[in-house]
Design a protein around this motif. Structure first.
Motif, short mmCIF file in Angstrom:
data_model
loop_
_atom_site.label_atom_id
_atom_site.label_comp_id
_atom_site.label_asym_id
_atom_site.label_seq_id
_atom_site.Cartn_x
_atom_site.Cartn_y
_atom_site.Cartn_z
N GLY A 1 69.21 42.35 -81.81
CA GLY A 1 69.32 40.96 -80.41
C GLY A 1 70.09 40.84 -79.35
N LYS A 2 70.74 41.90 -78.95
CA LYS A 2 71.95 41.59 -78.27
C LYS A 2 71.38 42.10 -76.67
CE LYS A 2 75.01 41.38 -81.41
NZ LYS A 2 75.00 39.97 -81.85
N THR A 3 71.96 40.87 -75.75
CA THR A 3 71.03 41.46 -74.77
C THR A 3 71.69 41.97 -73.33
OG1 THR A 3 72.65 39.49 -73.90
CG2 THR A 3 70.79 38.41 -74.59
N TRP A 4 73.51 42.71 -74.35
CA TRP A 4 74.45 43.46 -73.39
C TRP A 4 73.74 44.94 -74.09
CZ3 TRP A 4 76.35 46.27 -77.05
CH2 TRP A 4 76.09 46.42 -78.17
N ASP A 5 73.16 45.10 -74.88
CA ASP A 5 72.16 45.82 -75.54
C ASP A 5 71.18 46.83 -74.60
OD1 ASP A 5 72.81 48.89 -76.96
OD2 ASP A 5 71.35 48.43 -78.57
N SER A 6 71.11 45.82 -74.16
CA SER A 6 69.38 46.08 -73.38
C SER A 6 68.89 47.43 -72.42
CB SER A 6 68.59 44.56 -72.06
OG SER A 6 69.38 45.42 -70.98
N PHE A 7 70.06 48.12 -72.42
CA PHE A 7 69.86 49.31 -71.31
C PHE A 7 70.71 50.25 -71.11
CE2 PHE A 7 68.17 51.27 -67.52
CZ PHE A 7 66.53 52.11 -67.85
N VAL A 8 70.20 51.07 -71.15
CA VAL A 8 71.78 52.40 -71.23
C VAL A 8 72.68 52.13 -69.50
CG1 VAL A 8 71.10 53.70 -72.87
CG2 VAL A 8 70.21 54.24 -70.22
N PRO A 9 73.88 52.12 -69.36
CA PRO A 9 75.03 52.08 -68.37
C PRO A 9 73.96 52.54 -67.37
CG PRO A 9 75.89 52.36 -70.05
CD PRO A 9 74.55 52.77 -70.15
N GLY A 10 73.54 52.27 -65.81
CA GLY A 10 73.42 53.53 -64.78
C GLY A 10 73.93 54.63 -64.11
N PRO A 11 74.02 54.80 -63.10
CA PRO A 11 75.06 56.02 -62.20
C PRO A 11 75.50 55.04 -61.93
CG PRO A 11 72.38 56.75 -61.99
CD PRO A 11 72.42 55.34 -62.41
N SER A 12 75.96 53.97 -60.88
CA SER A 12 76.78 53.46 -60.71
C SER A 12 78.41 52.69 -61.53
CB SER A 12 76.53 51.61 -60.36
OG SER A 12 76.11 51.56 -59.64
N VAL A 13 78.17 53.33 -62.82
CA VAL A 13 79.33 53.02 -63.66
C VAL A 13 80.05 54.13 -64.08
CG1 VAL A 13 79.70 52.62 -66.11
CG2 VAL A 13 78.65 51.25 -64.90
N TRP A 14 79.01 55.21 -63.54
CA TRP A 14 79.48 56.50 -63.87
C TRP A 14 80.29 57.18 -62.89
CZ3 TRP A 14 80.36 56.46 -68.38
CH2 TRP A 14 79.61 56.59 -69.63
N ARG A 15 79.14 56.61 -61.73
CA ARG A 15 80.16 57.27 -60.51
C ARG A 15 81.20 56.65 -60.11
NH1 ARG A 15 74.69 56.80 -58.19
NH2 ARG A 15 75.36 54.42 -57.26
N ARG A 16 81.61 55.15 -60.63
CA ARG A 16 83.08 54.82 -60.76
C ARG A 16 84.14 55.29 -61.57
NH1 ARG A 16 79.80 50.73 -58.89
NH2 ARG A 16 80.63 48.99 -58.06
N CYS A 17 83.91 55.68 -62.67
CA CYS A 17 83.66 57.03 -63.79
C CYS A 17 84.69 57.99 -63.29
CB CYS A 17 83.61 56.24 -64.99
SG CYS A 17 83.18 55.68 -65.76
N GLY B 1 70.91 58.15 -70.84
CA GLY B 1 71.83 58.05 -70.44
C GLY B 1 72.46 59.04 -69.60
N THR B 2 71.84 61.00 -69.95
CA THR B 2 72.61 61.63 -69.37
C THR B 2 71.83 61.62 -68.14
OG1 THR B 2 70.87 63.37 -70.94
CG2 THR B 2 72.98 62.73 -71.69
N THR B 3 70.95 61.46 -67.94
CA THR B 3 69.93 61.60 -66.58
C THR B 3 71.59 61.32 -65.77
OG1 THR B 3 68.31 62.11 -67.60
CG2 THR B 3 68.28 61.18 -65.05
N ALA B 4 71.83 59.60 -66.01
CA ALA B 4 72.52 58.31 -65.37
C ALA B 4 73.79 59.49 -64.76
CB ALA B 4 72.41 57.51 -66.13
N ILE B 5 74.22 60.20 -66.29
CA ILE B 5 75.83 60.60 -65.91
C ILE B 5 76.22 61.72 -65.21
CG2 ILE B 5 77.28 61.62 -66.92
CD1 ILE B 5 76.64 60.11 -69.86
N ARG B 6 74.46 62.77 -65.01
CA ARG B 6 74.51 63.59 -64.02
C ARG B 6 74.30 63.02 -62.76
NH1 ARG B 6 72.55 68.73 -66.14
NH2 ARG B 6 71.34 68.78 -68.92
N LEU B 7 73.05 61.78 -62.68
CA LEU B 7 72.99 61.62 -61.14
C LEU B 7 74.35 61.43 -60.73
CD1 LEU B 7 69.75 59.67 -61.20
CD2 LEU B 7 70.53 61.70 -60.51
N ALA B 8 75.17 60.75 -61.75
CA ALA B 8 76.62 59.92 -60.88
C ALA B 8 77.36 61.69 -60.38
CB ALA B 8 77.37 59.58 -61.75
N GLY B 9 77.29 62.12 -60.32
CA GLY B 9 78.44 63.47 -60.40
C GLY B 9 78.66 64.10 -61.13
#
Length: 400
Positions: free
Chosen positions: A61-77, A99-107
């Motif tokens: 029931g944790k709202t912070w766990d509702s979805f994986v991080p998108g590419p925006s976070v990984w681009r900043r990383c 998760g890995t799709t978002a990481i790939r899209l970030a570069g």
């Protein structure tokens, strides 16, 4: 050692870090174990440079766990990571592809996947027979279909579906191994930035480095006779390190160990075989003969064992606070596992970033391994727990 803990949204906090300033990123982000979204909508947002906002709650029931991080976070990383720096990110088995799709899209480039296997998971399944039994006790006893039709459940329905569920018992979590692209060769990048390679010798499998006596049958040669209990340290010969780390590790629990058969290694490879190379890479590395053991036991000994101590998650809380004595975070990782990952991809004296710090296991591991650490956490309760756990370990290992 420099420990910098930041409370807030990592999307904003990452902008405060200089580019190319972090040596590795090791993190356990939200898994997004909620209702599956419309992937066309998700990818449309991601490809347009926007983050998809998922409504709902995730694990427990944790709202912070509702979805994986998108590419925006990984681009900043990606921006703050040095060229060739590694990103190690846990994901759930159900949402690893997201998760890995978002990481790939970030570069990032995906280099591998480490599988962490454990025996402590429990099934989160819907018991169909019990659900039908429950429906039988509800009046009116009807179950609507998605199309609007109704079905009246019977005791025979409950009997027919007894023993059916909706999920398997979770027993592993995949860890994405990604790397920031760089120009030139890995040798050039390592010499310039200190990143791009993995510290194999610091993460070899086996808790002992044991002496390998010379063979009585081959004067000047090595017997390569490694016993399970180890060789005497006053023996004559050379040191033999542990086995090569694999992209598979486990928690050493009885449930996991029982999955592995018993095996014996005889260490009788020929000299030609020992000197053989595959695509220019020698089987031997700096005279560490990790394939030369003569031992027996569970095949589990070939893989790193991250044993989770019972006190690990709560250590330090009772010493630092009168009110917070237990760590309520639902997904605490073993510190020994995080320490192994820290050693694997972080150069000596390097800086580790965890943008999803949670209760601070990565930071605690960084202190143990003598790395600098930057941790970010948005939840104030978890941030305070992480601060206490890390401070306790700092005071314990580096008292002022």
């Amino acid at each position: 050692m420099n420990i910098n803990l930041l409370h807030g949204d990592c999307l904003e906090l990452l902008d405060s870090l200089p580019e190319n300033s972090v040596d590795s990123i090791i993190t356990d982000p939200p898994y997004g174990l909620s209702k599956a979204p419309d992937m066309t909508e998700v990818l449309t947002h991601w490809l347009n440079g926007d983050d998809y906002e998922h409504r709902g709650s995730g694990f427990m029931g944790k709202t912070w766990d509702s979805f994986v991080p998108g590419p925006s976070v990984w681009r900043r990383c990606l921006a703050v990571l040095k060229p060739g720096g590694h990103l190690l990110s846990f994901f759930g088995s159900r949402t690893y592809d997201l998760g890995t799709t978002a990481i790939r899209l970030a570069g990032f480039e995906i280099r591998d996947q480490i599988m962490w296997v454990y025996g402590s998971g429990f099934p989160k399944s819907h018991n169909l027979g019990r659900a039908i039994d429950k429906a039988l006790g509800i009046k009116p006893t009807v179950i609507p279909y998605a199309e609007g039709d109704l079905h009246v459940p019977t005791s025979q329905d409950a009997k027919n579906w007894d023993g059916w569920g909706t999920a398997l018992k979770p027993a592993h979590e995949p860890i994405c191994v990604a790397r920031k692209p760089f120009t030139g060769s890995v040798v050039q990048n390592v010499l310039k930035h200190g990143t791009g390679a993995m510290n194999i010798n610091a993460t070899r499998v086996g808790t002992e480095t044991r002496y390998n006596p010379r063979s009585h049958n081959k004067p000047g040669g090595l017997s390569l006779n490694m016993s399970v209990c180890g060789m005497p340290e006053d023996g004559v010969g050379s040191l033999v390190s542990g086995r090569w780390p694999a992209n598979f590790c486990h928690d050493g629990s009885e449930e996991v160990l029982n999955l592995f058969p018993h095996s014996t290694s005889n260490g009788n490879r020929s000299e030609a075989s020992r000197q053989a190379s595959v695509k220019g890479t020698s089987w031997l590395m700096d005279n560490h003969m990790s394939q030369e053991y003569s031992d027996s036991g569970s095949v589990a000994r070939y893989f790193y064992c991250a044993k989770a101590s019972k006190q690990d998650r709560d250590e330090g809380l009772h010493m630092m606070s009168e009110t917070q004595t237990r760590n309520p975070h639902p997904t605490v990782k073993p510190t020994s596992l995080m320490a192994w990952l820290c050693r694997l991809v972080t150069p000596t004296g390097g800086v580790i970033l965890d943008p999803f710090m949670g209760s601070g296991s990565t930071g605690k591991a960084a202190v143990i391994e003598d790395f600098d650490f930057i941790g970010m956490e948005s939840d104030s309760d978890y941030f305070d727990i992480a601060r206490q756990r890390i401070a306790f370990k700092q005071n314990q290992l580096h008292p002022s």
